[in-house]
Scaffold this motif. Structure first.
Motif, PDB file in Angstrom:
ATOM      1  N   LYS B 356      57.223  17.620 -13.651  1.00 29.49           N
ATOM      2  CA  LYS B 356      56.637  16.721 -12.568  1.00 29.49           C
ATOM      3  C   LYS B 356      55.932  15.416 -13.325  1.00 29.49           C
ATOM      4  CE  LYS B 356      53.811  16.345  -8.541  1.00 29.49           C
ATOM      5  NZ  LYS B 356      53.975  16.640  -7.200  1.00 29.49           N
ATOM      6  N   LEU B 357      55.211  15.432 -14.361  1.00 28.48           N
ATOM      7  CA  LEU B 357      54.781  14.375 -15.262  1.00 28.48           C
ATOM      8  C   LEU B 357      56.042  13.619 -15.745  1.00 28.48           C
ATOM      9  CD1 LEU B 357      51.941  13.492 -15.883  1.00 28.48           C
ATOM     10  CD2 LEU B 357      52.012  14.903 -17.785  1.00 28.48           C
ATOM     11  N   TRP B 358      56.717  14.100 -16.135  1.00 26.64           N
ATOM     12  CA  TRP B 358      57.894  13.563 -16.840  1.00 26.64           C
ATOM     13  C   TRP B 358      58.690  12.741 -16.029  1.00 26.64           C
ATOM     14  CZ3 TRP B 358      60.135  11.236 -20.674  1.00 26.64           C
ATOM     15  CH2 TRP B 358      61.430  11.290 -21.116  1.00 26.64           C
ATOM     16  N   SER B 359      58.898  13.209 -14.724  1.00 23.08           N
ATOM     17  CA  SER B 359      59.727  12.199 -13.799  1.00 23.08           C
ATOM     18  C   SER B 359      59.052  11.609 -12.666  1.00 23.08           C
ATOM     19  CB  SER B 359      60.582  13.494 -13.081  1.00 23.08           C
ATOM     20  OG  SER B 359      59.732  14.409 -12.257  1.00 23.08           O
ATOM     21  N   SER B 360      57.559  11.532 -13.274  1.00 19.54           N
ATOM     22  CA  SER B 360      56.911  10.774 -12.193  1.00 19.54           C
ATOM     23  C   SER B 360      56.981   9.300 -12.173  1.00 19.54           C
ATOM     24  CB  SER B 360      55.490  10.891 -12.671  1.00 19.54           C
ATOM     25  OG  SER B 360      55.082  10.404 -13.692  1.00 19.54           O
ATOM     26  N   LYS B 361      57.757   8.514 -13.559  1.00 15.36           N
ATOM     27  CA  LYS B 361      57.532   7.334 -13.533  1.00 15.36           C
ATOM     28  C   LYS B 361      59.102   6.733 -13.110  1.00 15.36           C
ATOM     29  CE  LYS B 361      53.673   6.477 -14.953  1.00 15.36           C
ATOM     30  NZ  LYS B 361      52.962   6.600 -16.291  1.00 15.36           N
ATOM     31  N   GLY B 362      59.914   7.658 -12.583  1.00 12.57           N
ATOM     32  CA  GLY B 362      61.275   7.158 -11.973  1.00 12.57           C
ATOM     33  C   GLY B 362      62.205   6.999 -13.065  1.00 12.57           C
ATOM     34  N   LEU B 363      61.930   7.345 -14.292  1.00 16.09           N
ATOM     35  CA  LEU B 363      63.101   7.063 -15.273  1.00 16.09           C
ATOM     36  C   LEU B 363      64.225   8.047 -15.327  1.00 16.09           C
ATOM     37  CD1 LEU B 363      60.774   6.415 -18.413  1.00 16.09           C
ATOM     38  CD2 LEU B 363      61.643   4.604 -16.657  1.00 16.09           C
TER      39      LEU B 363
END
Lengths: 298, 436
Positions: B356-363
């Motif tokens: 969740k943290l890893w994909s939170s920035k939309g990269l």
């Protein structure tokens, strides 16, 4: 160490001692040369007879890697491209290097500046130069702006390899110039004086005196240039992103070797490619030696 | 010791007094002793570390340092990864993570594998996974999955297939990205067109867009199977059935004819012909109105071309929906040192919280169905919707060469130097060779 005790030494033992000292001096560089050059070279021959992966031997294949290479179309294409590249680049590189050397060998104003300027491309990293060339030769790049065209020089199979050729002839010309400059300065001045007294014009002096007397220089430059050309890799890798495209035009032997080893993880097969390249370079160097050797005795 | 005595002679011949020689030899001897000591201490230290992680004491929580490696990424992505890592370290105080981004990744990793010293946890590209697995470089994770009761079900199954072989699991997808449409919405509005949904609409919208892209082309078409294959899937085709290549099948040929036809009719061209290095750049430079790329155009486009107006749209459909997915896993090496702690890291990074943290920035997109994020930037709904139809880019070992040939042939077709049937025949032959 025992030798030190003697007051009188025979010439023989003096020689042995000298040889020992000589070897002692070269021991470290020689050892590193053996360990880091000859051993891997021999090892490459060895693993070319195997299916070899990162964890070592998988299967003994005998000559199968070589037989596969004999019908490997992509390898043939790479070989053809590399040979064509060498055939065009070497003479032009030598001619340009020699011309530059002759120019900066004159008593010109700012001679040192010119020497440094011509040598400069050889100092810059080939990756950086290629990256800049990508911009200059892009379809909306500087070269097309000057020519008024919109050609993607690296993007079309008809011009991709030729663009790399031009790029490399330019970047290495400084190094070739340096070699030729050294050779030019080794020619004694009295031959030129004699020619001047006999009334030879400068063009004639160049072709009849300078050019033939540069034979050792020609040999050295030709060998270095041929080896460098057969090993062309970085520019081909960068302009095609490793794929050797478009239409295989920038697939070179070393790029194919790299792809086989790193993408395909087939170390044995890649080693076989390396061995063939080695054989090719070795043969061509021997041939050059024979050709230039004959010229010298003629 | 012979070496050293020889060295001493040389020093002696250099004109020094004999006493000096003794000193030199003493120094050299000392140096050797120090070196030997240093080496043995180093070996002892690393051996100690090893038992810490693997020994019977592992019944307690795993501990020690975990080395984590991936290929070099942009500054934004690296910063985000470091945030995720420190979140892991906070929740696992006994484990320290040492992260390294490695340039020339494949090359460097093969050297590390050969030396039997791979990092504990590392990225594996779906394209490389089958070859690396076959070479015995990657550790099957099944025993760890079982022991820690790690749930596999939430991961998109099509992404998992890339990291499975012989019924074993060799890694978990860290994220993924499908091919979708990116459209310059200002250009689209200018010609009063709607985003295309089918092959026919793609053609007609591209026709309309001709006037809207001065000095460029409506479509940016990469001469790469890594893009064109999506159209093959949309046509219900595939290039491999079981162990048999099917490049010469009708469905493949039709899709290739459609894709190449777009270029032949002047509706699109390669990025290099549009003055760009890749299609995202061509879109940014407004030399193309539509590209077929993935989520990786963000944050590239807003960072480099902030005034360009664009959005993601779903991939066009042919006979069916179909697109390609690109993914990479977190895996461990057969010879990784701290496997217990390494598994803890994988479990966290691919688990709900880490993902969740890893994909939170939309990269990137989360590789788990149970992770929902609302990243900044344009809507990712078209990307997420592709999950149902996207197939991962993963091929049998030895296929890398097939794609080299395939892309060169496709380039030749784009240049008009090769025909489509001859290209497909050649690729099919190459694939047959690779599979034998």
């Amino acid at each position: 160490m025992a030798t030190e005790a003697r007051s009188e030494r025979s010439i023989g033992s003096e020689r042995v001692r000298e040889a020992l000292v000589g070897y002692a001096f070269v021991f470290l560089p020689l050892a590193s040369f053996l360990v880091f050059f000859f051993y891997p070279l021999g090892y490459a021959f060895y693993i070319s007879y195997f299916d070899w992966g990162p964890l070592g031997k998988i299967e003994s294949l005998g000559l199968e890697n070589y037989r596969d290479l004999a019908d490997d179309e992509l390898f043939h294409r790479a070989l053809k491209n590399t040979l064509r590249y060498t055939a065009i680049v070497v003479p032009l590189q030598m001619a340009l290097g020699l011309s530059l050397a002759v120019v900066v060998n004159q008593a010109l104003r700012f001679r040192t500046l010119f020497r440094a300027a011509f040598y400069f491309p050889a100092l810059a990293s080939s990756a950086a130069i290629t990256a800049i060339a990508l911009y200059i030769l892009a379809s909306d790049g500087l070269l097309n702006a000057l020519l008024g065209t919109e050609k993607a020089w690296f993007g079309e199979s008809g011009t991709a390899l030729e663009s790399i050729m031009a790029l490399n002839i330019w970047t290495t010309s400084g190094t070739m110039m340096l070699f030729y400059l050294a050779a030019l300065q080794a020619i004694p001045t009295d031959v030129y004086e004699a020619a001047a007294i006999d009334g030879a014009k400068s063009w004639r002096t160049f072709w009849r005196i300078t050019f033939p007397l540069l034979k050792p220089g020609h040999f050295f430059v030709a060998v270095v240039s041929v080896i460098g050309s057969l090993q062309v890799f970085d520019q081909a890798f960068i302009v095609s992103g490793g794929g050797g495209g478009p239409n295989y035009s920038t697939m070179t032997v070393v790029l194919y070797l790299y792809n086989t080893a790193i993408e395909g993880v087939r170390f044995g097969y890649a080693a076989a490619v390396g061995v063939i390249l080695f054989a090719l370079i070795f043969t061509l160097t021997v041939v050059q030696r024979l050709v230039f050797g004959r010229m010298e005795s003629a | 010791m012979r070496t050293y005595s020889l060295l001493i002679i040389t020093v002696g011949r250099g004109g020094r007094k004999r006493v000096k020689r003794g000193n030199v030899s003493l120094k050299l001897g000392g140096l050797v002793v120090v070196l030997i000591l240093a080496v043995s201490i180093g070996a002892g230290a690393s051996a100690g570390k090893r038992t810490k992680g693997q020994g019977p004491a592992a019944a307690n929580a795993p501990s020690g340092t975990v080395t984590l490696s991936g290929w070099s990424v942009g500054a934004t992505e690296e910063k985000l990864l470091k945030q995720v890592i420190s979140a892991f370290e906070r929740s696992h105080p006994k484990i320290k993570v040492s992260y390294d981004a490695i340039p020339n990744y494949d090359q460097a990793m093969l050297a590390k594998f050969s030396a039997r010293r791979p990092p504990d946890v590392f990225y594996v590209n779906s394209e490389k996974a089958p070859t690396w697995i076959k070479q015995g470089l990657i550790l099957p994770l099944d025993s760890y999955i079982k022991k820690s009761k790690f749930a596999v079900a939430p991961f998109y199954p099509k992404l998992m297939t890339a990291f499975r072989a012989n019924g074993k699991t060799y890694g978990f997808p860290k994220d993924w990205n499908p091919l979708v449409l990116q459209i310059n919405t200002a250009m689209l509005a200018k010609v009063k067109a709607k985003p295309p949904k089918t092959w026919a609409q793609l053609r007609s919208v591209a026709q309309k867009l001709r006037s809207a892209v001065p000095g460029g082309k409506p479509l940016c078409l990469a001469a790469e199977w890594q893009r064109m294959l999506a159209f093959v899937y949309q046509n219900g085709g595939s290039v491999l059935q079981g162990n048999k290549p099917t490049f010469t099948s009708t469905k493949v040929r039709q899709a290739v004819e459609f894709y190449v036809g777009l270029q032949k009719s002047g509706l699109g061209d390669q990025a290099s012909k549009l003055g760009a290095g890749w299609c995202g750049e061509a879109l940014g430079k407004e030399k193309a109105a539509i590209s077929f790329e993935g989520g990786w155009v963000y944050p590239y486009l807003p960072e480099n071309f902030p005034s360009m107006k664009w959005k993601f749209f779903p991939m066009v459909k042919g006979k069916q929906a179909g697109t390609l997915a690109f993914t990479a896993s977190y895996s461990m090496g057969t010879h990784s040192k701290n496997k217990e702690a390494g598994w803890e890291l994988i479990r966290y990074l691919t688990g709900r919280t880490g993902m969740k943290l890893w994909s939170s920035k939309g990269l990137v997109l989360p590789a788990r169905k149970d992770v929902k994020v609302k990243p900044p930037g344009p809507s990712r709904a078209p990307l997420l919707a592709a999950a149902a139809s996207a197939r991962a880019w993963a091929w049998p070992p030895g296929f890398d060469k097939v794609w080299t040939v395939a892309n060169n042939e496709l380039g030749a077709v784009f240049e008009g130097k090769q025909t489509i049937p001859a290209m497909l025949k050649k690729i099919n032959d190459e694939a047959e060779d690779a599979l034998n």
